[in-house]
Write an enzyme that holds these catalytic residues in place. Structure first.
Site, mmCIF file in Angstrom:
data_model
loop_
_atom_site.group_PDB
_atom_site.id
_atom_site.type_symbol
_atom_site.label_atom_id
_atom_site.label_comp_id
_atom_site.label_asym_id
_atom_site.label_seq_id
_atom_site.Cartn_x
_atom_site.Cartn_y
_atom_site.Cartn_z
ATOM 1 N N SER A 179 0.838 -1.201 0.000
ATOM 2 C CA SER A 179 0.000 0.000 0.000
ATOM 3 C C SER A 179 0.868 1.244 0.000
ATOM 4 O O SER A 179 2.045 1.199 0.393
ATOM 5 C CB SER A 179 -0.890 0.019 1.242
ATOM 6 O OG SER A 179 -1.676 -1.139 1.276
HETATM 7 C C1 LIG Z 1 -3.371 -4.070 -0.279
HETATM 8 S S1 LIG Z 1 -2.723 -5.608 0.082
HETATM 9 C C2 LIG Z 1 -2.186 -5.427 1.739
HETATM 10 C C3 LIG Z 1 -1.105 -4.431 1.971
HETATM 11 C C4 LIG Z 1 -0.155 -4.814 3.050
HETATM 12 N N1 LIG Z 1 -0.729 -5.024 4.347
HETATM 13 C C5 LIG Z 1 1.048 -3.879 3.148
HETATM 14 O O1 LIG Z 1 1.841 -4.100 4.027
HETATM 15 O O2 LIG Z 1 1.223 -2.972 2.342
HETATM 16 C C6 LIG Z 1 -4.163 -6.624 0.345
HETATM 17 C C7 LIG Z 1 -3.837 -8.069 0.606
HETATM 18 O O3 LIG Z 1 -5.010 -8.693 1.123
HETATM 19 C C8 LIG Z 1 -5.001 -10.031 0.658
HETATM 20 N N2 LIG Z 1 -6.352 -10.585 0.817
HETATM 21 C C9 LIG Z 1 -7.435 -10.419 0.032
HETATM 22 N N3 LIG Z 1 -8.481 -11.081 0.544
HETATM 23 C C10 LIG Z 1 -8.052 -11.669 1.677
HETATM 24 C C11 LIG Z 1 -8.659 -12.500 2.643
HETATM 25 N N4 LIG Z 1 -9.935 -12.865 2.552
HETATM 26 N N5 LIG Z 1 -7.909 -12.936 3.667
HETATM 27 C C12 LIG Z 1 -6.606 -12.586 3.793
HETATM 28 N N6 LIG Z 1 -5.972 -11.809 2.898
HETATM 29 C C13 LIG Z 1 -6.689 -11.358 1.859
HETATM 30 C C14 LIG Z 1 -4.538 -9.903 -0.776
HETATM 31 O O4 LIG Z 1 -4.058 -11.122 -1.283
HETATM 32 C C15 LIG Z 1 -3.462 -8.842 -0.639
HETATM 33 O O5 LIG Z 1 -2.221 -9.431 -0.458
#
Ligand SMILES: C[S@@+](CC[C@H](N)C(=O)[O-])C[C@H]1O[C@@H](n2cnc3c(N)ncnc32)[C@H](O)[C@@H]1O
Length: 507
Positions: A179
């Site tokens: 992000s």
């Molecule tokens: C925007 S990224 C997270 C950014 C991160 N926390 C950082 O350090 O920048 C969103 C993440 O959520 C994960 N994701 C989506 N749906 C999810 C779920 N149901 N459970 C866990 N992770 C999920 C995606 O695979 C993705 O890696």
């Protein structure tokens, strides 16, 4: 090059007179880019956008690659006072008599910057812009080496303020990303984790945020982060280990279910776009806990990041002004599909399917002539109006939607919403009216409505009346939000109802 870069555009001897209109167009483009950047909308950095633009312009002018290189190198020399070398673009340190002030002094003498220098610069910018507000978040940002979590990404990109997409689906849609540091900092300030806290993160992705959380909860804390995709979970675990954060527990699983083994959590932070506050999070949040979650409050994708404190077993109360944000949507059991009606090859209206639009009629809206209504209400680039579309959603009696508009439709003038990513609109039958800005100079815009369809006059008037009401109410920008666990109270009028949560938003 020096003469060109310092030329005024309004004198007869100016070298710019050979391209009439071009200097003004560049000024306008610069102002527009600045506006988008300040509102956090650019998906690429300013430098990347401008480079793309300039290369495009050079191609159109038929300037060869070799000449482009020469001009760019000369421009770097003049702008940054870099020494110049015909082989490499640089020459041993020497003085220049440039009259152009350096606009960026980030590169070190060798032309590249070390991670530590770039990290300090990033932290400085995040502080200046108000994203980092506490000493604890500042320290965490200065400590965590972002580059360890983004192997293969060049250092300059690692330390820009923009989001870095790290995984896409076969159609090119982002599935995972690091992000934007601005948003990460804002969310950590909202979350306010303290030493000793137990924190659950949903969406580990690269693991960067989990490392920051580990810094903020140390000593004595516990960080658990859940990632849906095995490859990403493995990658995050490996990066966290390499960077010395091996106490962080990375779980491969569906974040909507939480992780009961380490509950209750003092803090829960969701880093993917959520449609609901899931039963798992309600169950696993401590009695006095806080949850920070980017919630899609409408099927059009309108998302705000809320920080809620638990004030009763079944009640959460918003504690800070929500953040304007965009996130990759949650997948797994919490996935929620968007709905839209295509109005043109390059234009969609994203809407709430339960409003039961007449899709066939609506898809013809843009074939009707455009009607504009302006309000006389002026806003400046710096005015806090980030929640205007949320205000419109809460106050309109009409079905609400948001336009998604591609470059072709926008540049051709077919559809020109206030913001491309958030063209708030109302619709009825075959008519839409959307929020528009009209540039009135000096960084100010006038608000108005643009409508198409048989009821264009009525809908444009409805939208401008709403804008008048918003203005008369003092341009409210502080929504009050509460969340009630679903089924624990009779439904309130105006509540936004999800499987596990009922949200109430007012201004
Ligand atoms: C925007 S990224 C997270 C950014 C991160 N926390 C950082 O350090 O920048 C969103 C993440 O959520 C994960 N994701 C989506 N749906 C999810 C779920 N149901 N459970 C866990 N992770 C999920 C995606 O695979 C993705 O890696």
């Amino acid at each position: 090059m020096q003469r060109l870069l310092t030329a005024a555009d309004d004198t007869p001897r100016s070298p710019l007179v050979i391209t009439p209109g071009c200097p003004q167009a560049h000024k306008q483009a610069g102002a527009d880019l600045g506006f988008l950047d300040r509102h956090g909308v650019l998906t690429r950095g300013l430098r990347e956008v401008m480079t793309h633009h300039i290369l495009f312009l050079f191609n159109r002018l038929g300037i060869s690659a070799a000449d482009t290189w020469l001009l760019a190198t000369a421009a770097v020399h003049v702008t940054f006072h870099h020494p110049f070398d015909t082989q490499t673009g640089y020459q041993p340190a020497g003085t220049t008599d440039s009259r152009v002030n350096a606009v960026n002094t980030s590169p070190t003498e060798s032309g590249t910057s070390s991670a530590a220098v770039l990290r300090d610069q990033l932290v400085g910018t995040l502080e200046q812009r108000g994203h980092i507000r506490s000493a604890t978040v500042e320290r965490a940002f200065r400590t965590v080496p972002r580059e360890r979590f983004l192997p293969g990404v060049d250092l300059e990109t690692v330390y820009t303020r923009r989001q870095i997409v790290t995984k896409r689906d076969p159609n090119g849609a982002a599935l995972s990303s690091a992000s934007s540091p601005s948003l990460v900092a804002d969310m950590l300030e909202q979350l306010a984790p303290r030493p000793g806290h137990r924190v659950l993160e949903i969406g580990a992705a690269t693991g960067i945020n989990a490392a920051l959380l580990a810094e903020l909860t140390s000593p004595g804390g516990k960080v658990v982060t859940i990632e849906l995709d095995q490859d990403l979970a493995d990658g995050a675990r490996a990066s966290l280990g390499r960077a010395g954060y091996d106490t962080v527990e990375v779980i491969r699983g569906d974040g909507a279910l939480g992780h009961p083994a380490h509950a209750p959590y003092d803090r829960i932070v969701v880093t993917a776009g959520a449609w609901d506050i899931s039963a798992g999070w309600w169950d696993q949040l401590a009695d006095d806990g806080r949850i920070v979650v980017p919630l899609r409050v409408h099927e059009s994708g309108l998302t705000r990041c809320f920080a809620f404190d638990r004030t009763a077993p079944h009640q959460l109360v918003g504690t800070t002004t929500p953040l304007v944000c965009g996130f990759v949507p949650m997948r797994g059991t919490a996935a929620h599909t968007d709905h839209h009606v295509r109005l043109d090859a390059d234009v969609v209206l994203k809407l709430d399917a339960t409003d039961q639009p007449d899709r066939a009629a609506l898809s013809s809206a843009l074939s009707h002539p455009r009607l504009e209504r302006w309000t006389g209400i002026q806003v400046s680039d710096a005015d806090p109006i980030g929640h205007l579309d949320l205000w419109l959603l809460v106050h309109t009696d009409r079905p609400f939607g948001r336009l998604g508009v591609g470059d072709t439709a926008r540049t051709s003038g077919l559809v020109t919403p206030a913001y491309r990513w958030a063209g708030a609109a109302i619709y009825h039958g075959a008519t839409i009216a959307y929020l528009a800005f009209q540039d009135v100079g000096n960084g100010h815009h006038e608000l108005g409505a643009i409508a198409h369809g048989p009821d264009a006059t009525t809908l444009a008037t409805d939208l401008t009346n709403l804008l008048d009401q918003w203005d008369e109410a003092g341009r409210p920008n502080q929504p009050t939000v509460t969340a009630q666990r679903a089924g624990t109270r009779p439904a309130e009028r105006g509540g936004i109802s999800r499987s596990d949560t009922v949200l109430t938003i007012s201004f």
